[in-house]
Design a protein around this motif. Structure first.
Motif, short mmCIF file in Angstrom:
data_model
loop_
_atom_site.label_atom_id
_atom_site.label_comp_id
_atom_site.label_asym_id
_atom_site.label_seq_id
_atom_site.Cartn_x
_atom_site.Cartn_y
_atom_site.Cartn_z
N THR A 18 46.51 34.14 14.63
CA THR A 18 46.90 33.08 15.57
C THR A 18 48.11 32.30 15.07
N ASN B 280 43.28 33.03 11.22
CA ASN B 280 44.44 32.15 11.07
C ASN B 280 45.75 32.93 11.01
N ARG C 22 48.45 30.40 12.57
CA ARG C 22 48.19 29.09 11.96
C ARG C 22 48.58 29.10 10.49
N ASN C 23 48.41 30.25 9.85
CA ASN C 23 48.79 30.43 8.45
C ASN C 23 49.58 31.72 8.32
#
Length: 121
Positions: A38, A35, A40-41
C-alpha cells in the motif's frame, strides 16, 4: 501508488500467495507486506532482495528498472559460490545496503570464521 508496491502485490497474487504466506517466506510480518503493497513503507534493499527471491524475480523488476520479471542466469560463470542459505538470507536483511565491497568482504570472512568455529564444537 509506487511501481514497487504494485509489482510486489501483482507478483504475489500471480504466485497465489497471501500476504501472510509471503511474509513467512521472508521472515517478516503480514503487516510489513501490507505496508509495502500500500506504499505506506518502503522495503530496504535487503528486504527487497528477499521479496524478489520469494517471488522468483529481480530487484530491478520490483523497482521498475526493467520490465522483464524473469530472473536471468548470472553472466559470470566463474563464480562457484553456492546459493544463500535461509540463515544467510536473514542476516542479509540486517546488513546495511550501503556497505562498501571491502566491508562486505570483511563480513564474509567473519561468517567463514564463525562457521569454522561452529564445526569444531
Amino acid at each position: 501508488m509506487s511501481i514497487t508496491a504494485n509489482r510486489i502485490k501483482e507478483l504475489r497474487k500471480q504466485k497465489k500467495l497471501t500476504q501472510s504466506e509471503l511474509a513467512k517466506k521472508i521472515n517478516a510480518s503480514r503487516m510489513a507486506i501490507a505496508n509495502y503493497e500500500t506504499d505506506r513503507n518502503n522495503p530496504s534493499y535487503a528486504m527487497l532482495s528477499l521479496i524478489a527471491d520469494a517471488l522468483d524475480t529481480t530487484v530491478d523488476y520490483l523497482q521498475g528498472k526493467t520490465d522483464n520479471s524473469l530472473k536471468m542466469p548470472a553472466m559470470d560463470d566463474n563464480r562457484d559460490e553456492p546459493p544463500l542459505t535461509e540463515g544467510q538470507k536473514q542476516v542479509a536483511y540486517f546488513i546495511d545496503p550501503g556497505a562498501t565491497p571491502e566491508e562486505i568482504e570483511q563480513i564474509k570472512k567473519l561468517v567463514e570464521i564463525a562457521k569454522l568455529s561452529k564445526r569444531r564444537l
